[in-house]
Design an enzyme around this catalytic site. Structure first.
Site, PDB file in Angstrom:
ATOM      1  N   ARG A 221       0.831  -1.208   0.000  1.00 33.88           N
ATOM      2  CA  ARG A 221       0.000   0.000   0.000  1.00 33.88           C
ATOM      3  C   ARG A 221       0.863   1.254   0.000  1.00 33.88           C
ATOM      4  NH1 ARG A 221      -4.936  -2.040   0.351  1.00 33.88           N
ATOM      5  NH2 ARG A 221      -5.138  -3.985   1.509  1.00 33.88           N
ATOM      6  N   ASP A 222       0.379   2.263  -0.733  1.00 30.50           N
ATOM      7  CA  ASP A 222       1.081   3.541  -0.772  1.00 30.50           C
ATOM      8  C   ASP A 222       1.054   4.176   0.614  1.00 30.50           C
ATOM      9  OD1 ASP A 222       1.798   5.644  -3.336  1.00 30.50           O
ATOM     10  OD2 ASP A 222       1.560   6.509  -1.327  1.00 30.50           O
TER      11      ASP A 222
ATOM     12  N   ASN B 115       3.440   6.905 -13.589  1.00 26.96           N
ATOM     13  CA  ASN B 115       4.120   8.178 -13.793  1.00 26.96           C
ATOM     14  C   ASN B 115       5.529   7.906 -14.310  1.00 26.96           C
ATOM     15  OD1 ASN B 115       1.965   9.750 -12.742  1.00 26.96           O
ATOM     16  ND2 ASN B 115       2.609   9.249 -10.661  1.00 26.96           N
TER      17      ASN B 115
ATOM     18  N   GLU C  26       8.179  10.439  -8.777  1.00 29.01           N
ATOM     19  CA  GLU C  26       9.032  10.787  -7.634  1.00 29.01           C
ATOM     20  C   GLU C  26      10.056   9.701  -7.341  1.00 29.01           C
ATOM     21  OE1 GLU C  26       6.366  11.456  -4.400  1.00 29.01           O
ATOM     22  OE2 GLU C  26       5.395  13.163  -5.373  1.00 29.01           O
ATOM     23  N   VAL C  27       9.668   8.460  -7.535  1.00 30.23           N
ATOM     24  CA  VAL C  27      10.562   7.340  -7.223  1.00 30.23           C
ATOM     25  C   VAL C  27      10.990   6.686  -8.537  1.00 30.23           C
ATOM     26  CG1 VAL C  27      10.808   5.165  -5.991  1.00 30.23           C
ATOM     27  CG2 VAL C  27       9.360   6.974  -5.029  1.00 30.23           C
TER      28      VAL C  27
ATOM     29  N   HIS D 164       6.830   1.531 -11.179  1.00 23.59           N
ATOM     30  CA  HIS D 164       5.712   1.082 -10.356  1.00 23.59           C
ATOM     31  C   HIS D 164       4.408   1.497 -11.002  1.00 23.59           C
ATOM     32  CE1 HIS D 164       7.026   5.084  -9.037  1.00 23.59           C
ATOM     33  NE2 HIS D 164       5.746   5.355  -8.792  1.00 23.59           N
TER      34      HIS D 164
ATOM     35  N   HIS E  93       0.501   2.511  -9.924  1.00 24.28           N
ATOM     36  CA  HIS E  93      -0.442   2.833  -8.859  1.00 24.28           C
ATOM     37  C   HIS E  93      -1.783   2.194  -9.240  1.00 24.28           C
ATOM     38  CE1 HIS E  93       1.856   6.425  -7.234  1.00 24.28           C
ATOM     39  NE2 HIS E  93       2.405   6.340  -8.433  1.00 24.28           N
TER      40      HIS E  93
HETATM   41  P1  5GP Z   1       5.435   8.416  -8.126  1.00 27.84           P
HETATM   42  O1  5GP Z   1       5.180   9.878  -7.965  1.00 27.84           O
HETATM   43  O2  5GP Z   1       6.909   8.108  -8.244  1.00 27.84           O
HETATM   44  O3  5GP Z   1       4.615   7.811  -9.236  1.00 27.84           O
HETATM   45  O4  5GP Z   1       4.880   7.721  -6.806  1.00 27.84           O
HETATM   46  C1  5GP Z   1       5.667   7.331  -5.737  1.00 27.84           C
HETATM   47  C2  5GP Z   1       4.738   6.895  -4.641  1.00 27.84           C
HETATM   48  O5  5GP Z   1       5.479   6.229  -3.644  1.00 27.84           O
HETATM   49  C3  5GP Z   1       4.005   8.053  -3.936  1.00 27.84           C
HETATM   50  O6  5GP Z   1       2.607   7.899  -4.112  1.00 27.84           O
HETATM   51  C4  5GP Z   1       4.438   7.921  -2.479  1.00 27.84           C
HETATM   52  O7  5GP Z   1       3.403   8.199  -1.565  1.00 27.84           O
HETATM   53  C5  5GP Z   1       4.905   6.491  -2.399  1.00 27.84           C
HETATM   54  N1  5GP Z   1       5.947   6.255  -1.400  1.00 27.84           N
HETATM   55  C6  5GP Z   1       7.083   6.976  -1.231  1.00 27.84           C
HETATM   56  N2  5GP Z   1       7.825   6.481  -0.244  1.00 27.84           N
HETATM   57  C7  5GP Z   1       7.150   5.404   0.226  1.00 27.84           C
HETATM   58  C8  5GP Z   1       7.434   4.450   1.258  1.00 27.84           C
HETATM   59  O8  5GP Z   1       8.453   4.489   1.946  1.00 27.84           O
HETATM   60  N3  5GP Z   1       6.521   3.462   1.453  1.00 27.84           N
HETATM   61  C9  5GP Z   1       5.364   3.374   0.709  1.00 27.84           C
HETATM   62  N4  5GP Z   1       4.532   2.367   0.986  1.00 27.84           N
HETATM   63  N5  5GP Z   1       5.078   4.241  -0.274  1.00 27.84           N
HETATM   64  C10 5GP Z   1       5.966   5.252  -0.512  1.00 27.84           C
END
Ligand code: 5GP
Length: 120
Positions: A32-33, A91, A99-100, A104, A106
């Protein structure tokens, strides 16, 4: 662009940051996010070091790709999202708001999700 071994999901895969896995198999982790944007907000990640959907789709093995998408289907079923619907988001890069930098998806659902894009 080279893969950053210090990104948060790489640390989760190495067990350096905890997560509560919904799926954990040879190729895929789903959890889970930490900042859910809907009642159901699950992240599905490959265990291989892929930066984005482009990187994964171009370089992953057939076995990895199959396992990844089977995991997506399993989450949709386990979270009872089929009847009312859901949204899947990948994304990528700066314009995509990633961001990461570890690929992945969502998976979001559990309530009406509104319009597809909100440019805020
Ligand atoms: P992005 O913007 O890269 O598509 O989404 C990255 C997602 O990773 C964000 O929705 C953020 O809330 C989630 N996220 C970041 N750090 C962590 C973490 O340590 N644990 C979990 N479960 N989710 C994370």
């Amino acid at each position: 662009m080279t893969y950053d071994n210090n990104n948060i999901f790489a640390k989760i895969l190495r067990g350096e940051i905890p997560c509560d896995p919904l799926i954990d198999n040879d190729h895929v982790l789903a959890f889970r996010d930490i900042t859910p944007q809907a009642p159901v907000h699950v992240l599905v990640i490959p265990k291989g070091s892929y930066i984005s959907i482009e990187d994964f789709s171009a370089k992953a093995t057939s076995e990895e790709i199959t396992a990844f998408h089977r995991a997506v289907a399993q989450i949709i079923q386990d979270e009872n999202l089929s009847a009312m619907g859901f949204r899947v988001i990948a994304n990528a890069g700066a314009h995509g708001g990633q961001e990461v930098p570890h690929y992945h998806l969502h998976i979001l659902g559990g309530e009406p999700l509104g319009s597809m894009l909100a440019k805020t």
